[in-house]
Design a protein around this motif. Sequence first.
Motif, PDB file in Angstrom:
ATOM      1  N   ARG A  20     -48.484  25.076 -33.599  1.00 36.82           N
ATOM      2  CA  ARG A  20     -48.402  23.894 -34.193  1.00 36.82           C
ATOM      3  C   ARG A  20     -48.006  24.123 -35.672  1.00 36.82           C
ATOM      4  O   ARG A  20     -47.181  23.211 -36.207  1.00 36.82           O
ATOM      5  CB  ARG A  20     -49.825  22.558 -34.124  1.00 36.82           C
TER       6      ARG A  20
ATOM      7  N   SER B 239     -44.738  17.138 -25.343  1.00 37.65           N
ATOM      8  CA  SER B 239     -45.616  17.960 -26.336  1.00 37.65           C
ATOM      9  C   SER B 239     -44.721  19.232 -26.419  1.00 37.65           C
ATOM     10  O   SER B 239     -44.436  19.974 -27.404  1.00 37.65           O
ATOM     11  CB  SER B 239     -46.955  17.959 -26.031  1.00 37.65           C
TER      12      SER B 239
ATOM     13  N   GLY C 140     -52.926  20.705 -30.336  1.00 38.48           N
ATOM     14  CA  GLY C 140     -52.756  19.485 -29.421  1.00 38.48           C
ATOM     15  C   GLY C 140     -54.083  19.198 -28.443  1.00 38.48           C
ATOM     16  O   GLY C 140     -54.669  20.154 -28.349  1.00 38.48           O
TER      17      GLY C 140
ATOM     18  N   GLN D  79     -41.393  19.582 -28.160  1.00 38.16           N
ATOM     19  CA  GLN D  79     -41.535  19.570 -29.626  1.00 38.16           C
ATOM     20  C   GLN D  79     -41.754  20.993 -30.213  1.00 38.16           C
ATOM     21  O   GLN D  79     -41.219  21.098 -31.476  1.00 38.16           O
ATOM     22  CB  GLN D  79     -42.574  18.615 -30.162  1.00 38.16           C
TER      23      GLN D  79
ATOM     24  N   VAL E  93     -49.401  23.865 -25.959  1.00 36.19           N
ATOM     25  CA  VAL E  93     -49.616  22.506 -26.817  1.00 36.19           C
ATOM     26  C   VAL E  93     -51.091  22.610 -27.293  1.00 36.19           C
ATOM     27  O   VAL E  93     -50.965  21.820 -28.181  1.00 36.19           O
ATOM     28  CB  VAL E  93     -49.564  21.425 -25.677  1.00 36.19           C
TER      29      VAL E  93
ATOM     30  N   SER F 236     -45.843  13.590 -20.159  1.00 33.51           N
ATOM     31  CA  SER F 236     -46.509  13.782 -21.550  1.00 33.51           C
ATOM     32  C   SER F 236     -46.519  15.136 -22.020  1.00 33.51           C
ATOM     33  O   SER F 236     -46.339  15.537 -23.278  1.00 33.51           O
ATOM     34  CB  SER F 236     -47.993  13.009 -21.619  1.00 33.51           C
TER      35      SER F 236
END
Length: 383
Positions: free
Chosen positions: A320, A51, A179, A54, A314, A47
């Motif tokens: 982000r 993340s 995140g 991306q 992350v 997981s």
Amino acid sequence: MNTPSLTRIFLAFLRLGLTAFGGPAMVPYIRAMAVERKGWLDEPSFSLGMSLTQLLPGATAMQVAAYVGLRARGGAGALAAYVGFGLPAFLLMLGLTVLYFSARDVAAVTAAFTGLQLVIVALILHAAVNFARRYLDTLASRLLACLAGVWLGLKGNPILAMAVVCILAVFLLRNEQGGAPARPTPTGRGPLRFAGLLLGVLVLFLAALYAVNPELFRLGLLMVKIDCFAFGGGYVSVPLMLHEVVEVRGWLTQPMFMDGIALGQVTPGPIVMTGAFVGYAVAGLAGALTAAVTVFSPSLIILCAATPFADRLVASPVARRVLRGSLISLVGLMAAVAVRFGLSVHWTVAQAVFALAAFIALRKKVDILWVVLAGAGIGALAF
């Protein structure tokens, strides 16, 4: 967790690569193989890798494959997974590209690619609509997407548009938070050292190309630049390549570039494999090999360098926002590409109906491979 051999990693991802249609849609299959069936990674590690990928440039499925290999067997494992996953796409693209350039004057082939070009218009528009519905949820995001689209429509540099939108997004998208805190990644400095090794090899490769064939050097350097800015997945490479290959350098005409994208959809693997088509058009087999190596190397290097810091990246709100800015700019760029491709088609009523049918089929979630194959078949018979 199990520790696989490099051969097992290569063969496992080679099998996945043979059926890797749909780009990011392959990620659940990679997870099922690596986490559930083989136990190479646990769920939290996978997981975290999803993340991380991306936030980084490059084709998403290729990056996830490399991350699994990296966590399972270090740098060599990342390389084995990356090559195994991408090799089927490259070999199939190369074979179809050779056939394309040797049979372009055959009437049936020309008609088939006319149908494929209509599908590509529908495909790019479909992708733009998907991205818009997912990422354009505020007035600021819509205005930024329009800014990027208008800039590309005026034949501006898409990399500059992406950079400006990403910078603006840092200040405008204050609601975009980082995140969830992730557990630290106990990878040590091995991935960072391996990234340095790969970077050195890439620099030496480019230097050798410059000494032997400056044309191949220019091709390789261009593909490196495209991959470094491909935030948000392989689709970002489409407007970048269109600008650099068609408009700036004139290596391909726009219809030929659309044909290359069509071949990229017929074959498994990421759409950025269109770079091998471009490379073959420029310099034959050597060009295809050069393009394939250089259009994937930077994102692998960046992934290896970033993995030891994955938990901090992350959780970073700035990272982000930059990613969100890249995805917002992609919406505008993809919409502009769809318009540009549409304007290059000499439309008839039958072609308009067929393109609309292809778009509706994609919106109804018909498998893209079947839509592309139908485009080729109907084009050969009707156009």
